[in-house]
Design a protein around this motif. Sequence first.
Motif, PDB file in Angstrom:
ATOM      1  N   ARG A  20      48.994  52.049  42.092  1.00 52.86           N
ATOM      2  CA  ARG A  20      48.833  50.601  42.627  1.00 52.86           C
ATOM      3  C   ARG A  20      47.105  50.092  42.826  1.00 52.86           C
ATOM      4  NH1 ARG A  20      52.067  46.449  40.238  1.00 52.86           N
ATOM      5  NH2 ARG A  20      51.944  44.946  40.791  1.00 52.86           N
ATOM      6  N   ALA A  21      46.847  50.687  43.806  1.00 45.95           N
ATOM      7  CA  ALA A  21      46.092  50.904  44.567  1.00 45.95           C
ATOM      8  C   ALA A  21      44.824  51.786  43.479  1.00 45.95           C
ATOM      9  CB  ALA A  21      45.903  51.732  45.412  1.00 45.95           C
ATOM     10  N   ALA A  24      43.939  49.051  40.581  1.00 45.76           N
ATOM     11  CA  ALA A  24      42.772  47.935  41.943  1.00 45.76           C
ATOM     12  C   ALA A  24      41.270  48.482  41.355  1.00 45.76           C
ATOM     13  CB  ALA A  24      43.154  47.293  43.084  1.00 45.76           C
TER      14      ALA A  24
ATOM     15  N   ILE B  65      21.122  34.707  37.551  1.00 42.22           N
ATOM     16  CA  ILE B  65      22.259  35.063  37.025  1.00 42.22           C
ATOM     17  C   ILE B  65      23.410  36.042  37.563  1.00 42.22           C
ATOM     18  CG2 ILE B  65      21.682  36.630  35.220  1.00 42.22           C
ATOM     19  CD1 ILE B  65      24.061  35.689  33.286  1.00 42.22           C
ATOM     20  N   THR B  66      21.993  37.131  37.984  1.00 43.37           N
ATOM     21  CA  THR B  66      23.178  38.183  39.622  1.00 43.37           C
ATOM     22  C   THR B  66      24.102  37.857  40.368  1.00 43.37           C
ATOM     23  OG1 THR B  66      21.888  39.630  38.648  1.00 43.37           O
ATOM     24  CG2 THR B  66      23.456  40.029  40.114  1.00 43.37           C
ATOM     25  N   ALA B  73      31.914  36.042  41.531  1.00 39.99           N
ATOM     26  CA  ALA B  73      32.834  37.419  41.831  1.00 39.99           C
ATOM     27  C   ALA B  73      33.666  37.426  42.587  1.00 39.99           C
ATOM     28  CB  ALA B  73      32.213  38.669  41.552  1.00 39.99           C
ATOM     29  N   VAL B  77      38.153  37.829  43.589  1.00 39.36           N
ATOM     30  CA  VAL B  77      38.354  39.579  44.249  1.00 39.36           C
ATOM     31  C   VAL B  77      39.389  39.302  45.298  1.00 39.36           C
ATOM     32  CG1 VAL B  77      38.411  41.488  45.223  1.00 39.36           C
ATOM     33  CG2 VAL B  77      36.141  40.182  43.982  1.00 39.36           C
ATOM     34  N   LEU B  83      47.986  38.948  44.456  1.00 39.49           N
ATOM     35  CA  LEU B  83      48.415  38.589  43.328  1.00 39.49           C
ATOM     36  C   LEU B  83      49.274  40.284  43.211  1.00 39.49           C
ATOM     37  CD1 LEU B  83      47.000  36.288  40.589  1.00 39.49           C
ATOM     38  CD2 LEU B  83      50.217  36.777  42.226  1.00 39.49           C
ATOM     39  N   TRP B  84      47.601  41.476  42.578  1.00 39.28           N
ATOM     40  CA  TRP B  84      48.385  42.568  42.282  1.00 39.28           C
ATOM     41  C   TRP B  84      49.373  43.062  43.503  1.00 39.28           C
ATOM     42  CZ3 TRP B  84      49.892  45.316  38.189  1.00 39.28           C
ATOM     43  CH2 TRP B  84      49.296  46.664  37.860  1.00 39.28           C
ATOM     44  N   ALA B  93      50.520  49.313  47.194  1.00 39.80           N
ATOM     45  CA  ALA B  93      50.690  48.235  46.475  1.00 39.80           C
ATOM     46  C   ALA B  93      49.721  47.334  47.887  1.00 39.80           C
ATOM     47  CB  ALA B  93      51.946  47.422  46.359  1.00 39.80           C
ATOM     48  N   ALA B  95      48.177  49.186  49.869  1.00 40.75           N
ATOM     49  CA  ALA B  95      46.842  49.155  49.998  1.00 40.75           C
ATOM     50  C   ALA B  95      45.793  48.541  49.169  1.00 40.75           C
ATOM     51  CB  ALA B  95      46.341  50.926  49.623  1.00 40.75           C
ATOM     52  N   VAL B  96      46.377  47.636  48.140  1.00 44.07           N
ATOM     53  CA  VAL B  96      45.718  47.372  46.933  1.00 44.07           C
ATOM     54  C   VAL B  96      44.275  46.045  48.240  1.00 44.07           C
ATOM     55  CG1 VAL B  96      45.664  45.705  45.266  1.00 44.07           C
ATOM     56  CG2 VAL B  96      46.359  47.181  45.081  1.00 44.07           C
ATOM     57  N   VAL B  99      41.301  47.756  48.935  1.00 44.82           N
ATOM     58  CA  VAL B  99      40.086  47.360  48.139  1.00 44.82           C
ATOM     59  C   VAL B  99      39.499  46.303  47.587  1.00 44.82           C
ATOM     60  CG1 VAL B  99      40.160  47.839  45.690  1.00 44.82           C
ATOM     61  CG2 VAL B  99      41.573  49.530  46.976  1.00 44.82           C
ATOM     62  N   THR B 103      36.322  45.178  48.384  1.00 42.52           N
ATOM     63  CA  THR B 103      34.646  45.188  47.542  1.00 42.52           C
ATOM     64  C   THR B 103      34.298  43.514  48.145  1.00 42.52           C
ATOM     65  OG1 THR B 103      36.281  45.972  45.838  1.00 42.52           O
ATOM     66  CG2 THR B 103      34.792  43.627  44.730  1.00 42.52           C
ATOM     67  N   PHE B 106      31.002  44.497  49.859  1.00 46.91           N
ATOM     68  CA  PHE B 106      30.373  44.869  49.195  1.00 46.91           C
ATOM     69  C   PHE B 106      29.335  43.749  48.557  1.00 46.91           C
ATOM     70  CE2 PHE B 106      28.492  47.243  45.490  1.00 46.91           C
ATOM     71  CZ  PHE B 106      27.619  47.567  46.125  1.00 46.91           C
TER      72      PHE B 106
END
Lengths: 140, 118
Positions: A20-21, A24, B65-66, B73, B77, B83-84, B93, B95-96, B99, B103, B106
Amino acid sequence: MPTPDAGVAPRRSTATGIGRALVATYAVFALAASARSAVQLLTKASEAPLAYALSAVAAVVYILATLGLAEVGPRPRALAWGAVGFELVGVLTVGTLTVLDPELFPDATVWSAYGQGYGYLPLVLPFLGIAWLLRTRPRG
Amino acid sequence: VIDPLQTILIVAALVLALVTGVYVALDRSPDRVLIALLALLEAGLVVQAVVGIAQVVDGSGDPTITFVGYLLAALVVLPLGLLWSLGEHSRGATAVLIVALVTVAFLVLRLVQIHADA
């Protein structure tokens, strides 16, 4: 998710657990590469057509890898193998070419200098993808 | 866009990523506290987007536009990641969220850089 071969072999999912990660992470790169490619093609397509075409290819590869690993579509494992394999060849080829001849692509792509602009994650990611696909491969 | 807010957003996202790392280590799924903290961060990102787009409209912002793309964006995220993440109860899950948070950090950092370059 229902699968035709579920009764034949114990099938292991690529979209659960650590997968899952991983999905992502691929999704983030799919988004980043698509956005970068769209901006490049919309605003300055004629400046560096080869580099921008390559950005678009990378975007498609990341999208397909995300979908494959997330088990979307009829043959997700084959899709994931194809996309991750292409990704590995792509990052190694483009990375080597751009290191040998920095002038080859006037504008950066995700895979330039082995993904230096993205903390070398584009280089690491295909190895993680392949390791995960091997780890979850169906056993007969 | 706005200096103190963006620094806070980057630090908050990274701290929350560390906190989520503790959840992963303890094999705990996201609870109300963590989700509330994520909502707070998301509120900060909404403020950043509103202020950033207002600056573009009145001419003091970076009209590329960037720039606008990064602003938007950064908004999607965390909700998508949550949700995921909530679709399954497992370390991977949870750990998502790490990420997603890295992000976000960043993206905000890139926004600061784009603004400095302009």
